[in-house]
Every structure is written in C-alpha cells, then in structure tokens.
Design a protein around this motif. Sequence first.
Motif, PDB file in Angstrom:
ATOM      1  N   ARG A   1       0.781  -1.382  -0.105  1.00  0.00           N
ATOM      2  CA  ARG A   1       0.082   0.036   0.212  1.00  0.00           C
ATOM      3  C   ARG A   1       0.690   1.143   0.002  1.00  0.00           C
ATOM      4  NH1 ARG A   1      -5.049  -1.205  -1.615  1.00  0.00           N
ATOM      5  NH2 ARG A   1      -5.916  -2.986  -0.498  1.00  0.00           N
ATOM      6  N   MET A   2       2.029   1.250   0.775  1.00  0.00           N
ATOM      7  CA  MET A   2       2.849   2.256   0.658  1.00  0.00           C
ATOM      8  C   MET A   2       3.405   2.733  -0.776  1.00  0.00           C
ATOM      9  SD  MET A   2       5.251   2.038   3.903  1.00  0.00           S
ATOM     10  CE  MET A   2       5.124   0.867   4.965  1.00  0.00           C
TER      11      MET A   2
ATOM     12  N   LEU B   1       5.279  -2.996  -6.138  1.00  0.00           N
ATOM     13  CA  LEU B   1       6.404  -4.264  -6.103  1.00  0.00           C
ATOM     14  C   LEU B   1       7.716  -3.634  -5.978  1.00  0.00           C
ATOM     15  CD1 LEU B   1       5.912  -6.993  -6.694  1.00  0.00           C
ATOM     16  CD2 LEU B   1       6.345  -6.663  -9.042  1.00  0.00           C
ATOM     17  N   ALA B   2       8.156  -2.664  -6.335  1.00  0.00           N
ATOM     18  CA  ALA B   2       9.366  -2.056  -6.428  1.00  0.00           C
ATOM     19  C   ALA B   2       9.639  -1.669  -4.770  1.00  0.00           C
ATOM     20  CB  ALA B   2       9.863  -0.923  -7.325  1.00  0.00           C
ATOM     21  N   THR B   3       8.615  -0.915  -4.094  1.00  0.00           N
ATOM     22  CA  THR B   3       8.842  -0.374  -2.750  1.00  0.00           C
ATOM     23  C   THR B   3       8.863  -1.723  -1.883  1.00  0.00           C
ATOM     24  OG1 THR B   3       7.268   1.470  -3.187  1.00  0.00           O
ATOM     25  CG2 THR B   3       7.389   0.660  -1.171  1.00  0.00           C
TER      26      THR B   3
ATOM     27  N   ASP C   1       1.285   6.170  -9.088  1.00  0.00           N
ATOM     28  CA  ASP C   1       0.265   5.715  -9.797  1.00  0.00           C
ATOM     29  C   ASP C   1       0.688   4.400 -10.606  1.00  0.00           C
ATOM     30  OD1 ASP C   1      -1.717   7.303  -8.776  1.00  0.00           O
ATOM     31  OD2 ASP C   1      -1.432   8.809 -10.297  1.00  0.00           O
ATOM     32  N   ASP C   2       1.832   4.371 -10.999  1.00  0.00           N
ATOM     33  CA  ASP C   2       2.426   3.179 -11.520  1.00  0.00           C
ATOM     34  C   ASP C   2       2.314   1.833 -10.802  1.00  0.00           C
ATOM     35  OD1 ASP C   2       4.136   1.596 -13.269  1.00  0.00           O
ATOM     36  OD2 ASP C   2       5.997   2.597 -12.728  1.00  0.00           O
ATOM     37  N   PRO C   3       2.011   0.966 -11.346  1.00  0.00           N
ATOM     38  CA  PRO C   3       1.517  -0.322 -10.537  1.00  0.00           C
ATOM     39  C   PRO C   3       2.824  -1.215 -10.521  1.00  0.00           C
ATOM     40  CG  PRO C   3       0.404  -0.437 -12.990  1.00  0.00           C
ATOM     41  CD  PRO C   3       1.424   1.032 -12.969  1.00  0.00           C
ATOM     42  N   THR C   4       3.885  -0.839 -11.155  1.00  0.00           N
ATOM     43  CA  THR C   4       5.098  -1.519 -10.593  1.00  0.00           C
ATOM     44  C   THR C   4       5.662  -0.787  -9.608  1.00  0.00           C
ATOM     45  OG1 THR C   4       6.483  -0.109 -12.158  1.00  0.00           O
ATOM     46  CG2 THR C   4       5.788  -2.179 -13.075  1.00  0.00           C
TER      47      THR C   4
END
Length: 170
Positions: free
Chosen positions: A68-69, A81-83, A75-78
């Motif tokens: 969620r962070m 995942l990166a976070t 707004d980028d969906p990736t």
Amino acid sequence: MAQVGGQLTFGFLSDGRLPLHVLLLLSPLVSAIAAFTLWGFSHSLAPLGIFSLIYGFFGAGYVVLWGRMGMALSDDPTAALATYSVFAFQKGIGNVLAGPISAALLIGTTDATSYGVLRYQNIVILTGVGMLLSSLSVGAWYLKPTGSMARRYISVASALIYPWRSHRNR
C-alpha cells in the motif's frame, strides 16, 4: 499467533477501511509504547507474554502495509512491487545485523529491579526508539508540503541528488 492476527487485521483494515497513514502511524507507535513500558518495566514472565502478543500483533502488521505504501507513492503499478522489494531487502539486512548489534548492546550484569532487567536495557531502548522514529517519519510524511512548495522541495532535492541533470524546466 499474534503475528498472523496482526497481519490479517492490518491487511483487512488497509483495504480501504482505514486510511493508510493511520495504520502506518498506529503500528510502530503501539509497538514503541509496548517496548518502553511492558518490556522495559517487566520483572516477571506475565508482562513479557503480554508484550510479545502486543508487539507481535502491531509490529507484524506493518509488513502487510508495504504494498500500500508503494501504491500511495505512485500511480505506476510496478511501484508497489518495487517498494515491497526495497523494504524486504532492508528487512533482511536488519535481520542479519540484529544479532551482532544486540550482542554488543547486552550488559553483563543482571538486576531484576532495574529497567530492562539491566542486562537488556539498551536493547529495549533501541527497539523503542527505532519504532518511535518509524512512527514519527510516517507522521512527517503525512504532513508533507503540497502544491508549489512541494514542487520546489522536490526540485531542490532532485538537484542535490542528480547535480549533472538539468532541472530548469521541471
């Protein structure tokens, strides 16, 4: 048990039932209070058991908020995942370093009437301060500047981080 309950509860609450900043503030703040009070002042097994349940519930709840962070940052969906990947990597480093740091912080003598039973005093303080700083950083993030002031801060920070790039038209 407390860890699973905390992760399920925080995951459920993060699905639009409570604002993310409330959950991000609550998890480390309650964990810090539990460490400073229940762990620091306990002189028997019962308060330590209560501490482990509260700390396990609220401390473990923080991990399920990582995705969620990432969604809150971009707004980028990736980005989520990166976070999550960055946080998981940092948690792994912390897990590896926790043993040697804790061993260095142990005090040789034990006094059952002292804070943290004296032997664990520094570890209790490190844990509580770490959780408190985490909570304060979330509070600062929530109170971040908006609008043109935020763009100015981002522009200055970007120029400091990437001095070789041109930042005039951003």
